[in-house]
Design a protein around this motif. Structure first.
Motif, PDB file in Angstrom:
ATOM      1  N   GLU A 404       0.816  -1.206   0.000  1.00  0.00           N
ATOM      2  CA  GLU A 404       0.000   0.000   0.000  1.00  0.00           C
ATOM      3  C   GLU A 404       0.854   1.263   0.000  1.00  0.00           C
ATOM      4  OE1 GLU A 404      -0.315  -2.521   2.078  1.00  0.00           O
ATOM      5  OE2 GLU A 404      -2.132  -3.438   1.249  1.00  0.00           O
ATOM      6  N   ALA A 405       1.941   1.254   0.761  1.00  0.00           N
ATOM      7  CA  ALA A 405       2.769   2.454   0.891  1.00  0.00           C
ATOM      8  C   ALA A 405       3.761   2.617  -0.244  1.00  0.00           C
ATOM      9  CB  ALA A 405       3.523   2.419   2.223  1.00  0.00           C
ATOM     10  N   LEU A 406       4.097   1.539  -0.931  1.00  0.00           N
ATOM     11  CA  LEU A 406       5.136   1.590  -1.956  1.00  0.00           C
ATOM     12  C   LEU A 406       4.681   2.412  -3.149  1.00  0.00           C
ATOM     13  CD1 LEU A 406       7.917   0.552  -2.951  1.00  0.00           C
ATOM     14  CD2 LEU A 406       6.699  -1.387  -3.974  1.00  0.00           C
ATOM     15  N   SER A 407       5.513   3.368  -3.531  1.00  0.00           N
ATOM     16  CA  SER A 407       5.217   4.213  -4.685  1.00  0.00           C
ATOM     17  C   SER A 407       6.276   4.095  -5.770  1.00  0.00           C
ATOM     18  CB  SER A 407       5.103   5.680  -4.253  1.00  0.00           C
ATOM     19  OG  SER A 407       4.854   6.511  -5.358  1.00  0.00           O
ATOM     20  N   ARG A 408       7.547   3.963  -5.364  1.00  0.00           N
ATOM     21  CA  ARG A 408       8.643   3.889  -6.343  1.00  0.00           C
ATOM     22  C   ARG A 408       9.669   2.872  -5.871  1.00  0.00           C
ATOM     23  NH1 ARG A 408      11.141   9.169  -5.928  1.00  0.00           N
ATOM     24  NH2 ARG A 408      12.837   8.230  -7.114  1.00  0.00           N
ATOM     25  N   VAL A 409      10.296   2.216  -6.860  1.00  0.00           N
ATOM     26  CA  VAL A 409      11.420   1.319  -6.606  1.00  0.00           C
ATOM     27  C   VAL A 409      12.596   1.792  -7.441  1.00  0.00           C
ATOM     28  CG1 VAL A 409      12.287  -1.051  -6.680  1.00  0.00           C
ATOM     29  CG2 VAL A 409       9.861  -0.622  -6.225  1.00  0.00           C
ATOM     30  N   GLU A 410      13.728   1.968  -6.793  1.00  0.00           N
ATOM     31  CA  GLU A 410      14.949   2.360  -7.494  1.00  0.00           C
ATOM     32  C   GLU A 410      15.936   1.197  -7.437  1.00  0.00           C
ATOM     33  OE1 GLU A 410      16.296   5.692  -5.324  1.00  0.00           O
ATOM     34  OE2 GLU A 410      14.589   6.966  -5.849  1.00  0.00           O
ATOM     35  N   VAL A 411      16.277   0.685  -8.597  1.00  0.00           N
ATOM     36  CA  VAL A 411      17.341  -0.306  -8.698  1.00  0.00           C
ATOM     37  C   VAL A 411      18.613   0.456  -9.051  1.00  0.00           C
ATOM     38  CG1 VAL A 411      18.181  -2.343  -9.916  1.00  0.00           C
ATOM     39  CG2 VAL A 411      15.737  -2.102  -9.420  1.00  0.00           C
ATOM     40  N   THR A 412      19.540   0.493  -8.122  1.00  0.00           N
ATOM     41  CA  THR A 412      20.741   1.313  -8.310  1.00  0.00           C
ATOM     42  C   THR A 412      21.991   0.487  -8.027  1.00  0.00           C
ATOM     43  OG1 THR A 412      20.774   2.052  -6.007  1.00  0.00           O
ATOM     44  CG2 THR A 412      19.486   3.357  -7.556  1.00  0.00           C
ATOM     45  N   GLY A 413      23.103   0.943  -8.598  1.00  0.00           N
ATOM     46  CA  GLY A 413      24.368   0.263  -8.326  1.00  0.00           C
ATOM     47  C   GLY A 413      25.370   0.539  -9.421  1.00  0.00           C
ATOM     48  N   THR A 414      26.285  -0.399  -9.584  1.00  0.00           N
ATOM     49  CA  THR A 414      27.356  -0.235 -10.568  1.00  0.00           C
ATOM     50  C   THR A 414      27.397  -1.435 -11.496  1.00  0.00           C
ATOM     51  OG1 THR A 414      29.006  -1.299  -9.145  1.00  0.00           O
ATOM     52  CG2 THR A 414      28.760   1.107  -8.965  1.00  0.00           C
ATOM     53  N   PHE A 415      27.990  -1.198 -12.658  1.00  0.00           N
ATOM     54  CA  PHE A 415      28.237  -2.263 -13.622  1.00  0.00           C
ATOM     55  C   PHE A 415      29.677  -2.161 -14.092  1.00  0.00           C
ATOM     56  CE2 PHE A 415      28.097  -3.437 -18.297  1.00  0.00           C
ATOM     57  CZ  PHE A 415      28.272  -4.788 -18.064  1.00  0.00           C
ATOM     58  N   THR A 416      30.413  -3.269 -13.969  1.00  0.00           N
ATOM     59  CA  THR A 416      31.794  -3.326 -14.441  1.00  0.00           C
ATOM     60  C   THR A 416      31.837  -4.265 -15.644  1.00  0.00           C
ATOM     61  OG1 THR A 416      32.591  -3.034 -12.169  1.00  0.00           O
ATOM     62  CG2 THR A 416      34.182  -3.822 -13.813  1.00  0.00           C
ATOM     63  N   PRO A 417      31.985  -3.739 -16.840  1.00  0.00           N
ATOM     64  CA  PRO A 417      31.939  -4.578 -18.047  1.00  0.00           C
ATOM     65  C   PRO A 417      33.133  -5.532 -18.120  1.00  0.00           C
ATOM     66  CG  PRO A 417      31.718  -2.234 -18.579  1.00  0.00           C
ATOM     67  CD  PRO A 417      32.165  -2.312 -17.170  1.00  0.00           C
ATOM     68  N   ARG A 418      32.896  -6.651 -18.784  1.00  0.00           N
ATOM     69  CA  ARG A 418      33.981  -7.599 -19.035  1.00  0.00           C
ATOM     70  C   ARG A 418      34.626  -7.370 -20.386  1.00  0.00           C
ATOM     71  NH1 ARG A 418      30.823 -13.113 -17.324  1.00  0.00           N
ATOM     72  NH2 ARG A 418      29.439 -12.332 -18.955  1.00  0.00           N
ATOM     73  N   VAL A 419      33.921  -6.671 -21.302  1.00  0.00           N
ATOM     74  CA  VAL A 419      34.444  -6.419 -22.647  1.00  0.00           C
ATOM     75  C   VAL A 419      34.154  -4.980 -23.047  1.00  0.00           C
ATOM     76  CG1 VAL A 419      34.205  -8.824 -23.376  1.00  0.00           C
ATOM     77  CG2 VAL A 419      32.307  -7.241 -23.737  1.00  0.00           C
TER      78      VAL A 419
END
Length: 781
Positions: A404-419
């Motif tokens: 009921e209270a949830l309005s937004r979800v933020e998926v955050t972080g880093t990405f280190t490419p392999r190529v």
């Protein structure tokens, strides 16, 4: 979603359930509570060892207790009727006897740890196409001899605390309302005294479910029971005594699990602790099936170099998709395992071919968290993510977060490419989305539900590609996916499902294969790992074909032409076609091998361990497979017209030759079968055999029973009657006594509605597989 509420005034604590069967996920579908991930059920069955299944069950009970889980939603003992079944990796075998024996060991093991099981999906839930609505038309004989048989064996031998009834209907009634099979066969005839829980969202009608013997309708709180059931009792439509019986069975479950005050639990002394990683590794190497080994290609000599090839060699696929998904603390890939065993200087790697060009869930190189906010932007809670997917169904939110209270979800972080190159990013899910990578906004807008669309397909289907970003290998960048998830009218459960998707830069497929060929030519041995994807084998759909996805067949052919010492490892949960199998030196089936799969693979390739598996299902081409249909007709009916002839029984009847027969599997030693003796009444067989190879090994002795030639009822040419495992040192002779079950001599008499013992002259054959039968004896029954 996963629990029944506590009722403190009667001393009833909340009863918690969790999906299995290869691990215990718990009540949250997230990485913040990791789980041991064992090999797939097809792998466990390939070990042909009920005692190993028992030990697996003990480990899972240990995991369940650690997570506060009382009931494991496993094992799956439906049969692999058609090779097209998309969820077959979660079922044991095409053979009912093998399925029942492995399932019995598993249930006994789990319940020895004070945790309940729900044997599922009762019954004939053997495919995924239209699984919610299909009406499977099955003869009484086929039901009894095939589809009900594993359930019967487990109920009689292991006394499971629960059964889960399936979505589908059988001969008319849906299984949640099928009083004939639940109340009649399961309870009255077999003596099942546990609770009956619906598959999630399977219960459709209050009175039908109650009369059909359903005790628990999941998930809650809005189900066909609750207020609807109370009103039906008050209105005189439902018998209060039927409610009492359902309540009594739930209380019995609570008592057994130690969740009811004043009742002693079923288990008061717990088993010794189990090393989960060690057992996962053991099950994996015991399950690997070596189906081809020309010229002793395996084990590797240990002195040469290896070119390891294949996308799945680096990014291991260790489990199937769907509700069986768990999040292990670590995963050992084939590249990890082989490099650790042989050393970095001995192993080179090339991708060779990608199984799919579709974006996948962001995984390798990503370090992500989910941050949940309310409408005012305040943080409600957060949690680490194993990958870029969020699957919160009916709860399971991070601590402090409510739907009921949830309005937004933020998926955050880093990405280190392999190529280096133009990395592709995308999204899956509904709502207002904003995707940013390395400071670049790739998408900002609303993703709406397609008209007449399936909401679950929108959440879990094909991701939408949103753009590319040029990135440099080894240089981390910031990533974020901000989503305002919709609250969809009419959804039966609370759902928040979304994912950040990713794929590495496009590469020319021919150049990738050429790169692999160069690596293979430069090495003493080429090991190619081929695999399916979760768009090929997963819950919710069946397979259109049995081919490996992408250019993997082309890759194997090219590598085999470049290096005669080519070993192919097949990373799939169920059969795939192997058109190049005669062109390579060795073929090893690794199934979905669980979190320690790469370490176990290195053990087997180097000879530290023997590949111990035997096929629990027939492998062949779809064109030759005798039973393939999984799609119901326009009226929603799927007729099991083949009767009792599925799997190897059907291949035998059709006179077709599969790629590899049921029971097949090679080891690293040789065996000579010396004698077979049977007691006069056919109750026990004694097999003597000798290890004639140069090293110790394990053999699975298989007994097949051929019926009398003059029988009045058509029967399979032969069927698995019993099996046992033996171990012996080089040159050692061993003897094993194997009981023969009476049921092997019986058929279901539809006119009498009972089992009928068939008299006559039977032939019992002992051997290494269905087609490699070494000894025979006659039995006058």
């Amino acid at each position: 979603m996963w629990s029944l509420p506590a009722i403190p005034e009667i001393g009833l604590r909340s009863l918690v359930m969790s999906d299995g069967p290869i691990g215990v996920r718990g009540v949250r579908w997230s990485a913040d509570d990791p789980s041991i991930a064992l090999p797939s059920p097809t792998a466990l069955a390939a070990a042909w060892d009920p005692e190993l299944a028992y030990r697996a069950g003990q480990l899972l009970a240990q995991e369940a207790r650690r997570k506060g889980v009382h009931v494991l939603l496993a094992p799956t003992v439906n049969l692999q009727r058609s090779p097209r079944g998309g969820r077959h990796f979660e079922a044991y075998s095409e053979d009912p006897y093998l399925t029942g024996e492995i399932g019995t060991g598993y249930v006994r093991g789990v319940q020895s740890g004070g945790v309940g099981t729900t044997v599922k999906h009762f019954v004939a839930n053997d495919a995924e196409t239209d699984r919610f609505t299909v009406n499977n038309l099955v003869s009484e004989r086929a039901l009894r001899e095939l589809y009900l048989a594993p359930f019967e064996a487990i109920v009689r031998q292991a006394r499971p605390w629960g059964i889960m009834t399936a979505y589908n209907a059988v001969n008319g009634p849906t299984m949640t309302e099928n009083a004939t099979l639940v109340n009649g066969v399961l309870r009255e005839e077999w003596g099942f005294d546990g609770f009956n829980v619906s598959d999630w969202l399977a219960a459709r009608d209050t009175l039908g479910a109650l009369r059909g013997g359903l005790d628990v309708a999941m998930p809650g709180p809005a189900t066909v029971y609750g207020p609807a059931l109370a009103e039906a009792v008050r209105g005189g439509e439902a018998e209060e005594s039927a409610v009492d019986e359902a309540v009594r069975r739930v209380l019995r479950l609570a008592a057994r699990a130690g969740a009811l005050e004043g009742a002693e639990p079923a288990v008061t002394e717990l088993p010794e602790p189990v090393d989960g990683e060690a057992l996962a590794r053991e099950i994996a190497h015991r399950s690997f099936v070596l189906v081809r080994n020309e010229g002793g290609a395996l084990p590797l000599s240990g002195t040469g170099t290896v070119a390891l090839i294949g996308a799945a060699a680096r990014d291991a696929r260790v489990l199937g998709g769907g509700s069986a998904t768990v999040f292990p603390r670590r995963v050992v890939s084939p590249l990890d395992g082989l490099t650790a065993a042989l050393g970095e200087e001995a192993v080179s790697y090339a991708t060779g071919a990608e199984p799919s060009d579709e974006l996948g869930v962001a995984a390798a190189g990503f370090a992500l968290r989910a941050v949940c906010r309310d409408a005012d932007g305040r943080i409600l809670g957060e949690a680490p993510l194993a990958d870029g997917a969020i699957q919160w169904f009916g709860g399971g939110f991070p601590e402090g977060v409510t739907y009921e209270a949830l309005s937004r979800v933020e998926v955050t972080g880093t990405f280190t490419p392999r190529v280096d190159g133009a990395h592709r990013f995308g999204t899956r899910g509904l709502g207002n989305l904003r995707l940013t990578v390395d400071g670049q906004e790739l998408f900002a807008g609303e993703q709406r539900m397609p008209v007449d669309g399936d909401p679950f397909e929108a959440f879990l289907g094909k991701p939408a590609e949103r753009g590319t970003v040029e990135l440099t290998a080894g240089v981390p960048v910031e990533v974020s996916l901000d989503v305002a998830p919709p609250k969809i009218e009419g959804m039966p459960i609370e759902v928040v499902a979304l994912s950040l998707s990713h794929a590495e830069p496009h590469r020319d497929a021919d150049e990738m294969i050429a790169e692999a060929v160069r690596a293979a030519r430069a090495a003493d041995t080429a090991v190619v790992v081929v695999a399916t994807t979760d768009r090929v084998e997963s819950e919710g759909f069946d397979r259109k074909d049995l081919r490996l996805p992408g250019r993997q067949d082309d890759l194997v052919r090219a590598v085999a032409a470049a290096n005669p010492h080519t070993v192919v490892v097949v990373n799939s949960g169920s059969p795939v076609e192997l058109p190049w199998r005669e062109d390579v030196a060795a073929v090893l089936l690794s199934w979905f091998p669980g979190q320690e799969g790469g370490a176990a693979l290195a053990d087997v390739l180097t000879g530290a361990q023997e590949p111990g598996g035997r096929l629990p299902t027939t492998w062949g081409s779809l064109a030759d497979a005798p039973v393939t249909e999984v799609t119901p007709d326009a009226e929603g009916r799927l007729t099991y017209g083949e009767g009792v002839f599925i799997g190897y029984r059907a291949w035998d009847k059709a006179g077709a030759t599969p790629s590899y027969p049921f029971g097949h599997g090679l080891g690293y030693t040789d065996w000579t079968y010396e004698s077979l003796q049977v007691t006069g009444d056919g109750e026990q067989a004694t097999v003597r055999l000798r290890n004639t190879g140069a090293r110790s090994g394990r053999e699975t002795v298989q007994l097949y029973l051929a019926p009398p030639a003059d029988g009045a009822v058509e029967r399979p040419a032969r069927a698995l009657a019993a099996f046992a495992s033996v171990t012996a040192d080089a040159g050692e002779s061993v003897e094993v006594r194997i009981p023969l079950p009476r049921r092997a001599f019986e058929i279901w008499d539809e006119s009498a509605g009972a089992w009928a013992y068939q008299k006559g002259t039977y032939t019992l054959e002992a051997g290494r597989s269905l087609t490699d039968r070494r000894l025979s004896a006659t039995i006058e029954a």
